[in-house]
Design a protein around this motif. Structure first.
Motif, PDB file in Angstrom:
ATOM      1  N   GLU A  14      56.257 -82.982  32.187  1.00  0.00           N
ATOM      2  CA  GLU A  14      56.733 -82.418  30.931  1.00  0.00           C
ATOM      3  C   GLU A  14      56.885 -83.560  29.929  1.00  0.00           C
ATOM      4  O   GLU A  14      56.680 -84.732  30.262  1.00  0.00           O
ATOM      5  N   LYS A  74      59.229 -73.651  29.534  1.00  0.00           N
ATOM      6  CA  LYS A  74      59.986 -72.910  30.543  1.00  0.00           C
ATOM      7  C   LYS A  74      59.973 -71.410  30.268  1.00  0.00           C
ATOM      8  O   LYS A  74      60.145 -70.591  31.191  1.00  0.00           O
ATOM      9  N   ASN A  80      59.463 -78.604  25.728  1.00  0.00           N
ATOM     10  CA  ASN A  80      59.823 -78.341  27.116  1.00  0.00           C
ATOM     11  C   ASN A  80      60.564 -77.012  27.259  1.00  0.00           C
ATOM     12  O   ASN A  80      60.360 -76.278  28.231  1.00  0.00           O
ATOM     13  N   ARG A  81      61.408 -76.700  26.302  1.00  0.00           N
ATOM     14  CA  ARG A  81      62.120 -75.419  26.342  1.00  0.00           C
ATOM     15  C   ARG A  81      61.129 -74.264  26.255  1.00  0.00           C
ATOM     16  O   ARG A  81      61.253 -73.269  26.970  1.00  0.00           O
TER      17      ARG A  81
END
Length: 313
Positions: free
Chosen positions: A175, A78, A74-75
């Motif tokens: 996500e 982004k 998920n990081r």
């Protein structure tokens, strides 16, 4: 120039393998890429290996504490700038034409997700098994196929590593579930399908999935989580409205319970001996169907490992 594909590599203590993963990403015939590596607070020299690359397309993110693969992916999502997200585990690798070939089909089929078949290759081996993911699950494709939620669940396709359109995830606010360390792929890909994603699979194999020896406890924890995941999905409104999906998830739950019992008994046998394992068998009747189902595969794969026999011929 905006990259066509953002390749996402979460990593934790994989310094022995990650060099090959990154090299396979950088060697793609589709060169308009970025590679985002997220180190999940490794205690080995994974970061040093990543930093040894000088290619400007590589971006390294480092978690201060270990937060699991879902958080790491998920990081990276982004930070991604690509039209497509490509998933790559740090101990696996791509064939050189993987992205090029998948993108060609994705454009033609107007796909939101697209995945290929996968080779299994044992750690340290020079060549993959003759049995691929699709073959293992009884799939014989000769052309690209659009799949629905029922087919996805029935054929255990959560193991695949699809390319995903970033805009699709953003538009549907999807996500990885960061509370999960197992089954996170299964839930995300299924939710994509539930939200109307065109998920295409192609018959060719361009992904090399490395088989590493994992602990019996890790296998047990996976199936324990899989049981909880299936129970959760069976309670959802979209499942209740789709009787076929409900039945398929219920059948998967039965399989997960059998596998959970199998690894629970094996763990007891390994740690405490025959008598304790026998008691576990009495209280875990699902062990026997799981053993019976695995027995041919155990014998077959032992032959494959020990004598390098191509059993598909």
């Amino acid at each position: 120039m905006k990259p066509r594909v953002s390749i996402i590599i979460p990593a934790y203590n994989t310094s022995r393998y990650i060099k090959r993963a990154i090299e396979s990403a950088l060697s793609q015939t589709e060169q308009n890429i970025e590679v985002i590596v997220v180190d999940d607070a490794s205690t080995d020299n994974t970061v040093e290996v990543v930093n040894s690359f000088t290619d400007p397309r590589i971006k390294l993110l480092v978690n201060e504490v270990n937060k699991g693969p879902s958080y790491s992916r998920n990081r990276a999502f982004k930070e991604a700038k690509g039209e497509w997200l490509a998933l790559l585990d740090s101990d696996d690798w791509y064939a050189p034409k993987r992205l090029e070939m998948l993108l060609q089909v994705a454009d033609r089929e107007n796909a939101d997700l697209i995945a290929d078949d996968m080779y299994f290759i044992e750690e340290g081996a020079d060549s993959p098994w003759s049995i691929t993911v699709f073959i293992k699950h009884g799939m014989q494709l000769d052309k690209p196929k659009q799949i629905d939620p029922v087919y996805f669940v029935d054929r255990y396709l959560s193991i695949t590593k699809p390319l995903i359109k970033l805009n699709f995830l953003v538009e549907h606010n999807l996500e990885f579930n960061e509370s999960l360390r197992y089954e996170e792929d299964f839930i995300l890909f299924l939710l994509c399908l539930i939200n109307g994603a065109r998920f295409i699979i192609v018959p060719e194999s361009f992904y090399f999935y490395q088989i590493r020896r994992s602990s019996l406890m890790k296998e047990y924890l996976f199936y324990e989580q899989a049981c909880k995941t299936n129970l959760y999905l069976l309670q959802q409104e979209f499942t209740q409205k789709n009787p076929q999906l409900k039945q398929t998830l219920f059948q998967r739950l039965i399989k997960m319970k059998q596998s959970r019992a199998y690894y629970r008994v094996r763990q007891s046998l390994k740690e405490r001996g025959f008598l304790t394992a026998l008691i576990k068998i009495v209280f875990n009747p699902n062990f026997f169907p799981a053993l019976w189902e695995r027995l041919p595969g155990i014998l077959k794969y032992n032959l494959l490992y020990r004598f390098n026999i191509n059993l598909s011929k």
